[in-house]
Design a protein around this motif. Structure first.
Motif, PDB file in Angstrom:
ATOM      1  N   MET A  95      27.925  32.931  38.702  1.00 37.72           N
ATOM      2  CA  MET A  95      28.046  33.162  40.137  1.00 37.72           C
ATOM      3  C   MET A  95      26.744  32.751  40.805  1.00 37.72           C
ATOM      4  N   LEU A  96      26.866  32.004  41.895  1.00 34.55           N
ATOM      5  CA  LEU A  96      25.679  31.660  42.665  1.00 34.55           C
ATOM      6  C   LEU A  96      25.954  31.930  44.132  1.00 34.55           C
ATOM      7  N   ARG A  97      24.886  32.033  44.909  1.00 31.28           N
ATOM      8  CA  ARG A  97      25.001  32.281  46.345  1.00 31.28           C
ATOM      9  C   ARG A  97      24.359  31.123  47.105  1.00 31.28           C
ATOM     10  N   LYS A 121      31.665  30.030  39.773  1.00 31.68           N
ATOM     11  CA  LYS A 121      31.958  28.794  39.062  1.00 31.68           C
ATOM     12  C   LYS A 121      32.720  29.106  37.773  1.00 31.68           C
ATOM     13  N   GLY A 122      33.822  28.378  37.556  1.00 28.85           N
ATOM     14  CA  GLY A 122      34.582  28.548  36.327  1.00 28.85           C
ATOM     15  C   GLY A 122      35.260  29.895  36.198  1.00 28.85           C
ATOM     16  N   TYR A 123      35.596  30.513  37.334  1.00 26.08           N
ATOM     17  CA  TYR A 123      36.228  31.839  37.285  1.00 26.08           C
ATOM     18  C   TYR A 123      37.562  31.780  36.539  1.00 26.08           C
ATOM     19  N   VAL A 167      35.543  30.978  45.721  1.00 32.09           N
ATOM     20  CA  VAL A 167      34.495  31.286  46.699  1.00 32.09           C
ATOM     21  C   VAL A 167      34.907  32.512  47.496  1.00 32.09           C
ATOM     22  N   VAL A 168      33.970  33.459  47.648  1.00 29.82           N
ATOM     23  CA  VAL A 168      34.186  34.635  48.488  1.00 29.82           C
ATOM     24  C   VAL A 168      33.302  34.493  49.721  1.00 29.82           C
ATOM     25  N   MET A 169      33.944  34.443  50.902  1.00 26.67           N
ATOM     26  CA  MET A 169      33.231  34.316  52.168  1.00 26.67           C
ATOM     27  C   MET A 169      33.314  35.650  52.887  1.00 26.67           C
ATOM     28  N   GLY A 170      32.250  36.424  52.817  1.00 26.04           N
ATOM     29  CA  GLY A 170      32.275  37.749  53.413  1.00 26.04           C
ATOM     30  C   GLY A 170      30.909  38.159  53.912  1.00 26.04           C
TER      31      GLY A 170
END
Length: 200
Positions: free
Chosen positions: A3-5, A13-15, A162-165
């Motif tokens: 996971m990166l931000r 990545k690669g979830y 991607v989580v956009m929160g």
């Protein structure tokens, strides 16, 4: 998986491993049969290069009157339900009890793109948008809360989520292009992007 931000976006990545990606494609097929892909018109004329459909209580729609959520497919029937494996991704990455009310499915063909935009047609921005990438690589552009500022770009690969929160919930973002043929997940090539949203 890692996971990166970037600019407040959580990029997993690669979830989804290859087997999970193939399984997800299979649960999407009934959606595409029940609610076929269409090309929305856009205000000012023309059509989007991305074809789309939706699942859930609401689907996203655009025409000369503007952008909005609607409760039925352009052909007049209800949107199909969001498949449980898709909901499982939402719950795993957000930890929220509330379920998303819309799953927008975008299909990117060889020359499709998505201009930078904000997701702001929802009633409550405290809920994140979760974006799932399947198929060909997409060059994801991320900016801030103002149009026209500096941006970063990152290739999203099949299986990335991607989580956009939080503070990044209203950041501008888009897809500049896809690397057509970079994945074998979809027999005819292209990219599928699922975005999960709480609408009301």
């Amino acid at each position: 998986m890692s996971m990166l931000r970037l600019r407040g976006f959580e990029i997993h990545k690669g979830y989804l491993d290859p087997a999970a990606q193939r399984a997800l494609i299979e649960v999407l097929r009934p959606i595409l049969r029940a609610a076929p892909l269409f090309s929305p018109a856009v205000p000012g004329g023309g059509k989007m290069s991305v074809r789309m459909t939706s699942a859930g209580a609401f689907g996203w729609y655009a025409d000369a009157a503007g952008y909005r959520y609607v409760d039925c497919h352009p052909k007049g029937h209800d949107w199909p339900s969001i498949p449980q494996p898709v909901l499982d991704i939402w719950h795993d990455l957000t930890g929220l009890e509330r379920q998303p009310e819309s799953c927008l499915l975008n299909y990117y063909g060889k020359d499709a793109r998505m201009g930078v935009h904000q997701d702001k047609d929802e009633a409550d921005f405290s809920y994140p948008v979760v974006s799932i990438s399947l198929g060909d690589d997409g060059l994801f552009r991320m900016g801030g809360t103002r149009r026209g500022g500096a941006t970063d770009r990152l290739w999203l690969n099949s299986g990335d989520v991607v989580v956009m929160g939080g503070a990044a919930r209203l950041n501008y973002h888009g897809v500049d292009r896809i690397r057509f043929g970079s994945s074998r997940l979809l027999p005819k090539g292209g990219r599928i992007n699922l975005t999960l949203r709480v609408v009301t």
